[in-house]
Design an enzyme around this catalytic site. Structure first.
Site, PDB file in Angstrom:
ATOM      1  N   LYS A 139      42.436  26.850  41.374  1.00  0.00           N
ATOM      2  CA  LYS A 139      42.823  28.029  40.585  1.00  0.00           C
ATOM      3  C   LYS A 139      41.636  28.913  40.192  1.00  0.00           C
ATOM      4  O   LYS A 139      41.783  30.131  40.100  1.00  0.00           O
ATOM      5  CB  LYS A 139      43.628  27.631  39.355  1.00  0.00           C
ATOM      6  N   THR A 140      40.458  28.302  39.977  1.00  0.00           N
ATOM      7  CA  THR A 140      39.299  29.124  39.626  1.00  0.00           C
ATOM      8  C   THR A 140      38.910  30.031  40.789  1.00  0.00           C
ATOM      9  O   THR A 140      38.714  31.243  40.622  1.00  0.00           O
ATOM     10  CB  THR A 140      38.109  28.238  39.228  1.00  0.00           C
ATOM     11  N   GLU A 184      43.343  32.682  34.920  1.00  0.00           N
ATOM     12  CA  GLU A 184      43.508  31.294  35.347  1.00  0.00           C
ATOM     13  C   GLU A 184      44.243  30.544  34.241  1.00  0.00           C
ATOM     14  O   GLU A 184      43.795  30.522  33.093  1.00  0.00           O
ATOM     15  CB  GLU A 184      42.130  30.681  35.588  1.00  0.00           C
TER      16      GLU A 184
END
Length: 776
Positions: A139-140, A184
């Site tokens: 996700k980052t 995020e």
């Protein structure tokens, strides 16, 4: 005031409800952040400062982000004290902060509004069209990639990402011009349910964070709530079974992946060293080719999700493709820490078995000779719950070193450690996994195993990257040292000196260097002088005790080439510093020269014998020396005759700061029978008076009044021991290693003998063995 959120302070039950969105995005207030040094909280601090708030924060540590934020106006406090936040209109805390934190306790008692980080972030997002990137892995990177593509596409998005993002400038930014906010979403503590975005991008769902969640069903419940609270489109990875099952039945969804059923499908994927090329089809129609300058098939997956989202927002594919070509990783996402023709060092945040498998697969795809991994498990609960999955995650690594668990505020779990994972890896059939209890030594284990062409990978969400950074810094020096000694010379990092001493104890040499000729040795001396590196010369290590912490700097071991040469000229024998004394004795025998037979009984080399003025059978080295050649502390060569040298019992001061190159010995003509007789005499004496076990020779200098060995015998200390270090029963002046002894054992036993000699006989025993190195 009372917050319009799910968690309300009991002390604020009768306060008026706060419009949190307006409070954070349309007004200016005093806000204190507890745990501000964390990547998530520092990003929130940056957003709040850009929104015009007076922001203060506290933490136990500083970081580059807190230093940057202080330049922007953050008032930072390195301790959590209530007075730092007593004037705040709002207190925000991270999930890592415990409930008994003094600032939180004081704030709740006084009725100050208290908010979790995700609640504040979700409220800020509501002021724009929110896009949440969620999933257990990736996700980052995907959040950063989304923000970058939308920015390049002219949409001026605000963003919030949980890591340093070089290509975005900062990990969080509020852009007044744009209407989108990319964030995020953190699933680890259940606060994903706080978000009500317009769009969601779901990457993957599996068992993780089992310190918080009971099981997969509990995780899916939180993701399900996010999906239901998404007002617009849910973009999801169709190749992930749990994600596809959860999202597939929803009406407003767009799928992506490699499946034929994906709305946005990647085909013809070509993985290259540090990038990939692939073709994208949109609902059966070819959109075009894309190139990605971050490695790994998993990142192609991430890019497909970004392409789907950006395309549905109306950004032309040409702009998307151009943006992806320029995209760079977030910090600690397959981040190259060192690269040369010989070695590659990469750091990655992967800490879950799925992430580890993907990262190792990417590392393997770079085509390097071997992949060596150091892994720091993150949280005891995760290690316990996923131990078997971890055991199967390292198949692509040629060697694995596992440290102890990074607790991340968790208390230890009995029976759970880095060894737990090593046991599972070995059980799975991997033949090269080991546990390193001492975290600060993890880089030793892999550094010493390095071969040309290797890739070293640090894995974990804790501080394992620090070990890789140390290795990278030392590799910079090691490469320069290698250039000095050339192809014929050798350089090794963290070489265990227990392999190079006759006592078989001692920690590593930071840099072990073997020059083969005088010029290389001379250049090495000058390099160490210029770089302020300590330089220690070591021969065979026969009269040496190296402490368990090893030797910092360069340990030079002249060997081979010039240093192994023996030349006989008449009655003189010239031998290089690396020649064993036994070889000198037998070279003399071959030339029918006698007087050097005593050398047969000394297990050292010429350089060490000169340094210590070694002796045996009543003879000493310098009684036979006619001249020596040496290099001074500047690397300049000199030759001196015996009458120019000051020599003492077991000490030659000239070589305390200079370095032997060779020595010339004078022998006398003798018959072969005479020589052999004296050699046998030396051998017999050694066999009958010295132990066979591993030793460093005589430990103590002989006092004037009594031989040291006899003194130890009279003190009744023969066979006494500390650990696996033992006084020899054959000779009291020898301490032997019975196997597995440490330098600490040896030093403690030496101290015991010295104390007994002082207390019972009034004798101060001096060590003859040279003791060097750092304590453990």
């Amino acid at each position: 005031m009372k917050l319009a959120s799910e968690e309300r302070s009991a002390s604020a039950d009768h306060a008026p409800v706060l419009d949190l969105q307006g409070f954070l995005t349309r007004e200016q207030h005093r806000i204190h952040l507890v745990g501000v040094a964390g990547s998530g909280m520092s990003g929130l601090a940056g957003l709040l400062i850009e929104l015009g708030h007076a922001v203060s924060g506290s933490d136990k540590v500083t970081s580059t982000e807190t230093e940057r934020l202080q330049r922007l106006g953050l008032r930072f406090h390195k301790q959590h004290r209530p007075q730092h936040a007593d004037a705040a209109d709002l207190v925000v805390f991270s999930s890592a902060i415990k409930g008994d934190n003094p600032i939180l306790v004081a704030a709740r008692e006084s009725g100050q509004p208290v908010l979790r980080r995700a609640e504040a972030l979700a409220a800020i997002m509501r002021a724009k069209r929110g896009i949440v990137i969620a999933g257990m892995h990736g996700k980052t990177t995907t959040s950063a990639m989304t923000a970058h593509v939308l920015r390049e596409g002219g949409l001026h998005p605000s963003h919030y990402v949980g890591a340093e993002i070089p290509i975005l400038g900062t990990n969080a930014h509020w852009d007044w011009r744009g209407e989108y906010f990319v964030a995020e979403g953190d699933e680890s503590d259940g606060t994903l349910r706080c978000f009500h975005p317009e769009h969601s991008l779901i990457l993957n769902i599996e068992e993780e964070h089992l310190d918080f969640y009971a099981d997969l069903a509990a995780i899916e419940k939180v993701f399900g709530q996010l999906i239901e609270q998404t007002s617009g489109t849910v973009f999801y990875n169709i190749d992930d079974p749990n994600t596809a099952r959860l999202c597939g039945k929803r009406k407003r969804t767009v799928s992506y992946g490699f499946s034929e059923n994906a709305h946005y499908r990647g085909i013809n994927v070509e993985l290259r060293d540090f990038g990939s090329f692939f073709c994208i089809c949109q609902r059966g129609q070819t959109l075009g080719q894309a190139a990605l300058n971050v490695p790994g098939e998993h990142n192609v997956h991430n890019a497909l999700g970004v392409i789907a989202l950006a395309s549905e927002l109306g950004i032309p594919f040409e702009k998307i493709a151009a943006s992806l070509r320029k995209f760079e990783h977030a910090r600690r996402r397959f981040e190259i820490k060192y690269e040369s023709d010989r070695f590659l060092l990469v750091d990655d945040y992967a800490h879950h078995p799925t992430e580890i498998r993907a990262t190792l697969k990417t590392a393997r795809a770079t085509g390097r000779r071997r992949v060596l991994a150091m892994f720091q498990p993150h949280r005891y609960s995760r290690t316990k719950a996923l131990r078997k999955e971890f055991g199967r995650a390292f198949d692509e690594a040629d060697r694995v070193v596992v440290t102890d668990v990074y607790p991340a505020s968790e208390p230890p779990v009995p029976g759970i450690s880095g060894q737990t994972i090593v046991d599972e890896i070995v059980k799975h059939g991997h033949g090269a996994a080991s546990y390193q209890l001492r975290f600060e030594r993890a880089h030793w284990d892999l550094g010493n195993a390095l071969n040309v062409g290797d890739l070293v990978l640090s894995l974990g969400a804790g501080n394992i990257h620090e070990q890789l950074s140390i290795l990278a810094a030392d590799l910079v020096i090691a490469e320069k040292l290698k250039a000095i000694v050339g192809q014929e010379g050798d350089i090794r990092l963290y070489e265990p000196l227990s392999k190079h001493t006759t006592l078989r104890v001692g920690g590593p040499a930071q840099f072990w260097v073997e020059p083969r000729n005088e010029k290389a040795f001379s250049d090495l001396i000058r390099f160490c002088r210029d770089e302020h590196l300590p330089l220690f010369a070591m021969g065979r290590g026969s009269n040496l005790l190296v402490r368990d912490g090893g030797i910092r700097g360069v340990v030079v071991h002249p060997r081979g080439g010039d240093f192994d040469k023996i030349e006989v000229n008449g009655s003189e024998i010239t031998a290089g510093a690396g020649v064993k004394l036994r070889e000198v004795a037998y070279a003399a025998r071959a030339a029918n020269l006698g007087g050097l037979e005593w050398m047969e009984g000394i297990p050292g080399v010429v350089g060490g014998a000169l340094r210590m003025n070694a002796g045996a059978m009543g003879a000493q080295t310098f009684e036979s020396v006619t001249r020596i050649r040496y290099l001074d502390a500047e690397g300049n060569p000199h030759v001196k005759n015996r009458d120019e040298l000051d020599v003492f019992y077991r000490r030659f001061p000239l070589l305390e700061n200079n370095f032997a190159i060779s020595a010339t010995f004078r022998a006398q003509p003798a018959t072969r029978a005479e020589i052999d007789s004296r050699l046998r005499e030396s051998q017999d004496k050694r066999r009958t008076t010295q132990p066979i076990a591993k030793s460093a020779g005589c430990i103590f200098k002989n006092p004037n009044s009594i031989p040291a060995g006899k003194l130890v015998d009279e003190l009744g200390l023969k066979n006494s021991r500390v650990g696996n270090a033992r006084v020899s029963e054959v000779h009291g002046n020898f301490i032997v290693n019975d196997g597995g002894a440490t330098a600490a054992d040896m030093l403690q036993l030496i101290g015991k003998i010295q104390n007994a000699a002082r207390a019972k006989r009034g004798i101060e025993l001096e060590t003859e063995v040279e003791i060097v190195g750092e304590p453990e």
